[in-house]
Design an enzyme around this catalytic site. Sequence first.
Site, PDB file in Angstrom:
ATOM      1  CG  ASP A 128      -6.719  -2.546   2.204  1.00 37.16           C
ATOM      2  OD1 ASP A 128      -5.655  -2.279   2.799  1.00 37.16           O
ATOM      3  OD2 ASP A 128      -7.359  -1.704   1.546  1.00 37.16           O
ATOM      4  N   GLY A 129      -5.484  -4.058   5.296  1.00 36.30           N
ATOM      5  CA  GLY A 129      -5.489  -3.396   6.603  1.00 36.30           C
ATOM      6  C   GLY A 129      -4.737  -4.145   7.676  1.00 36.30           C
ATOM      7  N   GLY A 130      -3.614  -3.584   8.103  1.00 39.22           N
ATOM      8  CA  GLY A 130      -2.883  -4.141   9.253  1.00 39.22           C
ATOM      9  C   GLY A 130      -2.307  -5.522   9.021  1.00 39.22           C
ATOM     10  CG  MET A 148     -12.135  -2.444   3.953  1.00 41.34           C
ATOM     11  SD  MET A 148     -10.582  -1.900   3.210  1.00 41.34           S
ATOM     12  CE  MET A 148      -9.691  -1.178   4.575  1.00 41.34           C
ATOM     13  N   GLY A 168      -1.847   1.969   8.786  1.00 37.89           N
ATOM     14  CA  GLY A 168      -1.149   1.753  10.061  1.00 37.89           C
ATOM     15  C   GLY A 168      -2.014   1.285  11.216  1.00 37.89           C
ATOM     16  CG  HIS A 178      -9.198   0.673  -1.445  1.00 34.68           C
ATOM     17  ND1 HIS A 178      -8.734   0.446  -0.159  1.00 34.68           N
ATOM     18  CD2 HIS A 178     -10.543   0.794  -1.328  1.00 34.68           C
ATOM     19  CE1 HIS A 178      -9.744   0.454   0.686  1.00 34.68           C
ATOM     20  NE2 HIS A 178     -10.856   0.673   0.002  1.00 34.68           N
ATOM     21  CG  ASP A 215      -5.429   3.078   0.178  1.00 34.96           C
ATOM     22  OD1 ASP A 215      -6.193   2.161  -0.183  1.00 34.96           O
ATOM     23  OD2 ASP A 215      -4.571   2.944   1.061  1.00 34.96           O
ATOM     24  CG  HIS A 230      -3.790  -1.296  -2.048  1.00 33.46           C
ATOM     25  ND1 HIS A 230      -4.884  -2.065  -2.378  1.00 33.46           N
ATOM     26  CD2 HIS A 230      -4.229  -0.398  -1.146  1.00 33.46           C
ATOM     27  CE1 HIS A 230      -5.937  -1.645  -1.693  1.00 33.46           C
ATOM     28  NE2 HIS A 230      -5.564  -0.621  -0.940  1.00 33.46           N
ATOM     29  N   GLY A 257      -9.732   4.176   5.683  1.00 33.28           N
ATOM     30  CA  GLY A 257      -9.471   5.609   5.822  1.00 33.28           C
ATOM     31  C   GLY A 257      -8.070   5.971   6.280  1.00 33.28           C
ATOM     32  N   GLY A 267       1.835  -3.327   4.519  1.00 37.03           N
ATOM     33  CA  GLY A 267       2.107  -2.004   5.082  1.00 37.03           C
ATOM     34  C   GLY A 267       3.243  -2.039   6.081  1.00 37.03           C
ATOM     35  CG  MET A 283      -8.741   7.820   0.918  1.00 45.90           C
ATOM     36  SD  MET A 283      -8.060   8.048   2.573  1.00 45.90           S
ATOM     37  CE  MET A 283      -7.062   6.542   2.738  1.00 45.90           C
ATOM     38  CB  SER A 331      -0.901  -0.001   1.243  1.00 46.59           C
ATOM     39  OG  SER A 331      -1.626   1.206   1.282  1.00 46.59           O
ATOM     40  CG  MET A 344     -11.595   3.907   0.751  1.00 49.04           C
ATOM     41  SD  MET A 344     -10.207   3.977   1.904  1.00 49.04           S
ATOM     42  CE  MET A 344      -8.864   3.759   0.756  1.00 49.04           C
TER      43      MET A 344
HETATM   44  C1  DX5 Z   1      -6.879   1.828   4.720  1.00 51.35           C
HETATM   45  C2  DX5 Z   1      -6.296   1.500   3.427  1.00 51.35           C
HETATM   46  C3  DX5 Z   1      -5.182   0.522   3.407  1.00 51.35           C
HETATM   47  C4  DX5 Z   1      -3.976   0.873   4.176  1.00 51.35           C
HETATM   48  C5  DX5 Z   1      -3.219  -0.439   4.348  1.00 51.35           C
HETATM   49  O1  DX5 Z   1      -7.960   2.655   4.458  1.00 51.35           O
HETATM   50  O2  DX5 Z   1      -7.290   0.961   2.581  1.00 51.35           O
HETATM   51  O3  DX5 Z   1      -4.831   0.256   2.058  1.00 51.35           O
HETATM   52  O4  DX5 Z   1      -3.173   1.821   3.553  1.00 51.35           O
HETATM   53  O5  DX5 Z   1      -2.021  -0.220   4.970  1.00 51.35           O
HETATM   54  P1  DX5 Z   1      -1.820  -0.685   6.469  1.00 51.35           P
HETATM   55  O6  DX5 Z   1      -1.799  -2.166   6.470  1.00 51.35           O
HETATM   56  O7  DX5 Z   1      -0.514  -0.115   6.843  1.00 51.35           O
HETATM   57  O8  DX5 Z   1      -2.941  -0.138   7.290  1.00 51.35           O
HETATM   58 ZN    ZN Z   2      -6.674   0.194   0.619  1.00 53.01          ZN
END
Ligand code: DX5
Ligand code: ZN
Length: 239
Positions: free
Chosen positions: A179-181, A141, A149, A70, A38, A36, A146, A201, A40, A11, A72
């Site tokens: 996706d996420g953490g 997710m 980290g 992605h 993002d 990836h 949003g 990430g 928004m 990401s 959002m």
């Molecule tokens: C959160 C994003 C993720 C994020 C993933 O809204 O969609 O793509 O950047 O990165 P980490 O795993 O570091 O949260």
């Molecule tokens: Zn994402």
Amino acid sequence: MNATRIINAPSLANCSFMDMGQQVEELVQGGAHWFHVDIMDGHYVPNLCFPVRIVGELKQKYPAIDIDVHLMVTDPMSYLPLLKQNKADWVSFHVDSTNFTRRTLVSIRELGMKAGVVINPSQSISVIEPFIRFLDYVVLMTVEPGYAGQKFMVDSLPRVTELDRLRKKHDVNFLISIDGGVDYPNAIECARRGAEVYVTGIYTVFQQEDGITAACRRFEKTLSDVLKTQIGDSTIAQS
Ligand code: DX5
Ligand code: ZN
């Protein structure tokens, strides 16, 4: 069932803006398969990230890497022509961001891009059933969308299994993206449950002691080894 391949999709929201070009190059050297990205709009989520233009710049420099966008945003359909113009490969949007999910998926495919939906932690997995045949991938997710980290929500794991079951039930083969953490223990568990794409990430490829390139290689090798072991195990079990 375990996944048959692993796609490392770092990401880019985790890059330092000051060092972005260098860090992207290190990801490439580390064998990243996808980026990836993002996007928004400050409305669907209370944050902003990248402009669409970054997709075109990445694609121009690294044509062999798939760009996974992605969205959002509250009006995903309105972004599609610009994404096509910037050569996006994969485009996903949130199931609750439009009343016309199927139409949006079809439009993405008609533009020659791969189409997917994103499911938030509060949404049921079964929401995809009415349009399951129009999906090239599903982004699950594992944090609230949003911000980069955040910590992986461990109760997401059975949801990966549920997605895999739906694939089999309907005899379709969309990819499952996490996706996420993403961290090692949870990624390994997701691989065992059938996920293919890992949005990586700060717990795996960024901010690691051995640097981005080595950390990327380590992530891919570790997960691929998990799959090899599992495939070996299932062969033994069947024989
Ligand atoms: C959160 C994003 C993720 C994020 C993933 O809204 O969609 O793509 O950047 O990165 P980490 O795993 O570091 O949260
Ligand atoms: Zn994402």
